[in-house]
Design a protein around this motif. Structure first.
Motif, PDB file in Angstrom:
ATOM      1  N   GLY A  48       0.822  -1.210   0.000  1.00 17.68           N
ATOM      2  CA  GLY A  48       0.000   0.000   0.000  1.00 17.68           C
ATOM      3  C   GLY A  48       0.851   1.253   0.000  1.00 17.68           C
ATOM      4  O   GLY A  48       1.998   1.254   0.453  1.00 17.68           O
ATOM      5  N   SER A  49       0.297   2.350  -0.509  1.00 21.87           N
ATOM      6  CA  SER A  49       1.044   3.611  -0.540  1.00 21.87           C
ATOM      7  C   SER A  49       0.857   4.386   0.758  1.00 21.87           C
ATOM      8  O   SER A  49      -0.092   4.166   1.522  1.00 21.87           O
ATOM      9  N   GLY A  50       1.778   5.328   0.981  1.00 21.24           N
ATOM     10  CA  GLY A  50       1.603   6.278   2.069  1.00 21.24           C
ATOM     11  C   GLY A  50       0.543   7.309   1.711  1.00 21.24           C
ATOM     12  O   GLY A  50       0.099   7.421   0.564  1.00 21.24           O
ATOM     13  N   ALA A  51       0.114   8.063   2.713  1.00 21.72           N
ATOM     14  CA  ALA A  51      -0.874   9.121   2.519  1.00 21.72           C
ATOM     15  C   ALA A  51      -0.169  10.473   2.365  1.00 21.72           C
ATOM     16  O   ALA A  51       1.031  10.596   2.609  1.00 21.72           O
ATOM     17  N   VAL A  52      -0.929  11.485   1.948  1.00 19.21           N
ATOM     18  CA  VAL A  52      -0.378  12.820   1.740  1.00 19.21           C
ATOM     19  C   VAL A  52      -1.266  13.844   2.433  1.00 19.21           C
ATOM     20  O   VAL A  52      -2.477  13.869   2.215  1.00 19.21           O
ATOM     21  N   TYR A  53      -0.687  14.680   3.246  1.00 21.80           N
ATOM     22  CA  TYR A  53      -1.271  15.887   3.823  1.00 21.80           C
ATOM     23  C   TYR A  53      -0.688  16.097   5.207  1.00 21.80           C
ATOM     24  O   TYR A  53      -0.788  15.227   6.070  1.00 21.80           O
ATOM     25  N   ASP A  54      -0.116  17.272   5.425  1.00 23.74           N
ATOM     26  CA  ASP A  54       0.522  17.597   6.697  1.00 23.74           C
ATOM     27  C   ASP A  54       1.571  16.540   7.050  1.00 23.74           C
ATOM     28  O   ASP A  54       2.606  16.480   6.452  1.00 23.74           O
ATOM     29  N   TRP A  55       1.292  15.662   8.028  1.00 25.79           N
ATOM     30  CA  TRP A  55       2.246  14.648   8.469  1.00 25.79           C
ATOM     31  C   TRP A  55       1.501  13.322   8.386  1.00 25.79           C
ATOM     32  O   TRP A  55       0.500  13.094   9.038  1.00 25.79           O
TER      33      TRP A  55
ATOM     34  N   GLY B 213      -2.763  -2.431   2.818  1.00 22.37           N
ATOM     35  CA  GLY B 213      -3.656  -1.283   2.946  1.00 22.37           C
ATOM     36  C   GLY B 213      -2.922   0.041   2.859  1.00 22.37           C
ATOM     37  O   GLY B 213      -1.787   0.173   3.327  1.00 22.37           O
ATOM     38  N   GLY B 214      -3.560   1.038   2.256  1.00 22.40           N
ATOM     39  CA  GLY B 214      -2.985   2.370   2.187  1.00 22.40           C
ATOM     40  C   GLY B 214      -3.039   3.096   3.521  1.00 22.40           C
ATOM     41  O   GLY B 214      -3.843   2.769   4.406  1.00 22.40           O
TER      42      GLY B 214
ATOM     43  N   SER C  19       6.353  -4.154  -0.463  1.00 29.24           N
ATOM     44  CA  SER C  19       6.497  -3.353   0.759  1.00 29.24           C
ATOM     45  C   SER C  19       5.750  -2.026   0.660  1.00 29.24           C
ATOM     46  O   SER C  19       5.488  -1.515  -0.428  1.00 29.24           O
ATOM     47  N   GLY C  20       5.406  -1.456   1.837  1.00 31.33           N
ATOM     48  CA  GLY C  20       4.627  -0.229   1.886  1.00 31.33           C
ATOM     49  C   GLY C  20       5.445   1.019   1.640  1.00 31.33           C
ATOM     50  O   GLY C  20       6.633   1.079   1.958  1.00 31.33           O
ATOM     51  N   GLY C  21       4.796   2.047   1.049  1.00 26.97           N
ATOM     52  CA  GLY C  21       5.414   3.353   0.879  1.00 26.97           C
ATOM     53  C   GLY C  21       5.275   4.191   2.136  1.00 26.97           C
ATOM     54  O   GLY C  21       4.373   3.983   2.962  1.00 26.97           O
ATOM     55  N   ALA C  22       6.159   5.152   2.310  1.00 27.81           N
ATOM     56  CA  ALA C  22       6.165   6.008   3.495  1.00 27.81           C
ATOM     57  C   ALA C  22       5.214   7.189   3.347  1.00 27.81           C
ATOM     58  O   ALA C  22       4.907   7.623   2.233  1.00 27.81           O
ATOM     59  N   GLY C  23       4.769   7.718   4.482  1.00 23.58           N
ATOM     60  CA  GLY C  23       4.000   8.952   4.485  1.00 23.58           C
ATOM     61  C   GLY C  23       4.890  10.150   4.204  1.00 23.58           C
ATOM     62  O   GLY C  23       6.114  10.084   4.349  1.00 23.58           O
ATOM     63  N   GLY C  24       4.276  11.263   3.769  1.00 23.80           N
ATOM     64  CA  GLY C  24       5.042  12.464   3.455  1.00 23.80           C
ATOM     65  C   GLY C  24       4.623  13.647   4.317  1.00 23.80           C
ATOM     66  O   GLY C  24       3.622  13.598   5.029  1.00 23.80           O
ATOM     67  N   PHE C  25       5.408  14.725   4.269  1.00 28.28           N
ATOM     68  CA  PHE C  25       5.060  15.980   4.922  1.00 28.28           C
ATOM     69  C   PHE C  25       4.319  16.895   3.951  1.00 28.28           C
ATOM     70  O   PHE C  25       4.614  16.922   2.748  1.00 28.28           O
TER      71      PHE C  25
ATOM     72  N   ASP D  21       5.063   5.512  -3.011  1.00 28.18           N
ATOM     73  CA  ASP D  21       4.242   4.465  -3.613  1.00 28.18           C
ATOM     74  C   ASP D  21       4.559   3.122  -2.961  1.00 28.18           C
ATOM     75  O   ASP D  21       5.672   2.896  -2.465  1.00 28.18           O
ATOM     76  N   GLY D  22       3.590   2.222  -3.009  1.00 27.45           N
ATOM     77  CA  GLY D  22       3.846   0.867  -2.550  1.00 27.45           C
ATOM     78  C   GLY D  22       4.698   0.097  -3.546  1.00 27.45           C
ATOM     79  O   GLY D  22       4.681   0.364  -4.753  1.00 27.45           O
TER      80      GLY D  22
END
Length: 276
Positions: free
Chosen positions: A10-17, A81-82, A219-225, A232-233
């Motif tokens: 799954g990918s990380g999410a985007v917004y703030d932290w 899961g994302g 493997s899962g992608g990391a969240g961003g700032f 991406d996953g």
């Protein structure tokens, strides 16, 4: 035929932290410490391999997306899961999958991670208002062998993956969770690392982009700032191993073919088939 089947991360999410994505599922035969029966292939039969895509991170803001399923013959590994959105209530929860995505953060809520059905759950996200200790951030994505880290803990690391040495003799890791982004005050270096070196690492600076999960490890992608992007996953994979004297050489989809000792190994990174 021995096999390893890993779903897309799954990918990380985007917004703030933001939180990391969960790892894809892992199915492997008993030869490699799994629970699946070795396939007794029938001569002349075509066996299809399908490889799950990695989840794609949002282009601006929102929850991460789930990885796709991988399969071989009748055995399927679902995707991870994302990561959860930065939103209140259940909208911020990590998405369910083979391993769950990390929970997002919003206001003073704590958002739980998604549930893992084949691996482990994602970690809990948190927003402490002023982002003083224990900090603001998204939870780490779940891995195949451990849960994602909580923001209230030391760091929201991605959950650990699993070593399956069907391809080479050692060092083959799969299905690590993505790290969650975290900061306290102006310290942005507190994000989590990806599980087992194959999940994506969280950024260490304001506005940083989360790292991708390693392709062909699920493997899962990391969240961003902020809104500059998450990871991406990683794409899934299907690997087959059989005695060379029984290998027919009839394939589709251009798998990578290699040998170890008396065995032949096929690595599918896209849809294809093997004819026994």
């Amino acid at each position: 035929i021995d096999y390893l089947i890993v779903g897309g991360g799954g990918s990380g999410a985007v917004y703030d932290w933001s939180p990391g994505g969960g790892a894809g599922g892992v199915k492997r035969t008993t030869t490699y410490s799994g629970s699946e029966t070795i396939l007794s292939a029938s001569v002349g039969t075509v066996y299809t391999a399908t490889v799950g895509v990695g989840g794609i991170s949002p282009t601006y803001s929102g929850a991460g997306t789930d990885g796709g399923s991988s399969s071989f013959n009748s055995v399927t590994s679902i995707g991870g899961g994302g990561g959860g959105a930065s939103a209140s209530g259940s909208a911020g929860y990590g998405r369910n999958g083979a391993s769950g995505g990390g929970g997002g953060s919003w206001s003073t809520n704590q958002s739980i991670g998604g549930t893992g059905s084949d691996g482990y759950d994602g970690g809990t996200g948190n927003s402490a208002g002023s982002c003083a200790s224990p900090g603001c951030g998204g939870g780490g994505g779940g891995g195949f062998t451990s849960a994602g880290g909580n923001v209230n803990g030391a760091t929201p690391n991605g959950g650990a993956g699993v070593e399956v040495n069907i391809l080479t003799a050692s060092g083959n890791w799969y299905a690590g969770g993505g790290g969650g982004a975290k900061f306290i005050g102006s310290d942005y270096t507190l994000g989590g690392t990806g599980g087992s070196g194959v999940g994506g690492d969280a950024p260490t600076s304001a506005g940083g982009t989360g790292g991708d999960g390693t392709d062909y490890t699920g493997s899962g992608g990391a969240g961003g700032f902020d809104t500059t992007g998450a990871g991406d996953g990683g794409e899934g994979v299907v690997i087959l191993r059989m005695v060379t004297s029984r290998y027919t050489g009839t394939t589709s989809g251009s798998p990578t073919v290699s040998t170890i000792g008396s065995d032949t190994i096929l690595k599918f990174t896209g849809t294809g088939s093997y004819t026994a």
